[in-house]
Design a protein around this motif. Sequence first.
Motif, PDB file in Angstrom:
ATOM      1  N   GLU A 169      -3.511   6.285   5.044  1.00 17.85           N
ATOM      2  CA  GLU A 169      -3.049   7.676   5.140  1.00 17.85           C
ATOM      3  C   GLU A 169      -1.656   7.796   5.745  1.00 17.85           C
ATOM      4  N   GLN A 170      -0.963   6.666   5.895  1.00 16.96           N
ATOM      5  CA  GLN A 170       0.369   6.668   6.510  1.00 16.96           C
ATOM      6  C   GLN A 170       1.443   6.513   5.434  1.00 16.96           C
ATOM      7  N   THR A 171       2.556   7.229   5.606  1.00 19.53           N
ATOM      8  CA  THR A 171       3.698   7.136   4.696  1.00 19.53           C
ATOM      9  C   THR A 171       4.868   6.514   5.445  1.00 19.53           C
ATOM     10  N   VAL A 172       5.507   5.530   4.799  1.00 17.10           N
ATOM     11  CA  VAL A 172       6.649   4.840   5.393  1.00 17.10           C
ATOM     12  C   VAL A 172       7.747   4.769   4.349  1.00 17.10           C
ATOM     13  N   VAL A 173       8.981   5.114   4.727  1.00 15.31           N
ATOM     14  CA  VAL A 173      10.129   4.923   3.843  1.00 15.31           C
ATOM     15  C   VAL A 173      10.781   3.607   4.228  1.00 15.31           C
ATOM     16  N   ALA A 174      10.818   2.685   3.278  1.00  8.97           N
ATOM     17  CA  ALA A 174      11.347   1.349   3.516  1.00  8.97           C
ATOM     18  C   ALA A 174      12.712   1.204   2.849  1.00  8.97           C
ATOM     19  N   THR A 175      13.677   0.702   3.600  1.00  4.14           N
ATOM     20  CA  THR A 175      15.040   0.485   3.111  1.00  4.14           C
ATOM     21  C   THR A 175      15.369  -1.010   3.249  1.00  4.14           C
ATOM     22  N   PRO A 176      16.517  -1.466   2.744  1.00  8.79           N
ATOM     23  CA  PRO A 176      16.834  -2.900   2.781  1.00  8.79           C
ATOM     24  C   PRO A 176      16.637  -3.514   4.168  1.00  8.79           C
ATOM     25  N   GLY A 177      15.960  -4.658   4.164  1.00  6.86           N
ATOM     26  CA  GLY A 177      15.655  -5.361   5.393  1.00  6.86           C
ATOM     27  C   GLY A 177      14.278  -5.048   5.947  1.00  6.86           C
ATOM     28  N   THR A 178      13.583  -4.058   5.374  1.00  3.02           N
ATOM     29  CA  THR A 178      12.245  -3.690   5.845  1.00  3.02           C
ATOM     30  C   THR A 178      11.212  -4.659   5.269  1.00  3.02           C
ATOM     31  N   PHE A 179      10.267  -5.065   6.114  1.00  5.32           N
ATOM     32  CA  PHE A 179       9.138  -5.901   5.714  1.00  5.32           C
ATOM     33  C   PHE A 179       7.852  -5.123   5.970  1.00  5.32           C
ATOM     34  N   LEU A 180       6.952  -5.126   5.001  1.00  3.95           N
ATOM     35  CA  LEU A 180       5.632  -4.493   5.162  1.00  3.95           C
ATOM     36  C   LEU A 180       4.561  -5.464   4.701  1.00  3.95           C
ATOM     37  N   HIS A 181       3.414  -5.399   5.346  1.00  7.04           N
ATOM     38  CA  HIS A 181       2.252  -6.203   4.950  1.00  7.04           C
ATOM     39  C   HIS A 181       1.097  -5.254   4.680  1.00  7.04           C
TER      40      HIS A 181
END
Length: 125
Positions: free
Chosen positions: A75-87
């Motif tokens: 239920e979480q929203t994240v805006v990822a830009t260059p250099g962002t890592f998500l798992h």
Amino acid sequence: MTINHGILSQLGDGDSYSVAGDVATFKATSEQTDGKYALFEVVLAPQLGPPPHIHSREDEAFYILEGSIEFYLDEQTVVATPGTFLHSPKGQLHSFKNIGSAPAKMLILATPGGLEFFLYQSELK
């Protein structure tokens, strides 16, 4: 290319596939990694991305190279830009979308391997 028990994939290397307007280029396949993982570079067209889904088998990791990609993780929203890592661990509801007006690019690591055969089936090259 496999080298001395390893893999070498340079700029422009890898088979490319198209899925719903996006292009994935395989840098390492599960066949090359003995099923341990698959690594692919994905170019997302503006305003596109997969619908919310859950993997029951694979963990996915995302590393943003270009653009802005909006991720939904449970239920979480994240805006990822260059250099962002998500798992995103297996079992997590997730999706992503290029929210920019230009193509976005990211690396996706799927472990264990095999997801690449399910997702990308129409060859471009």
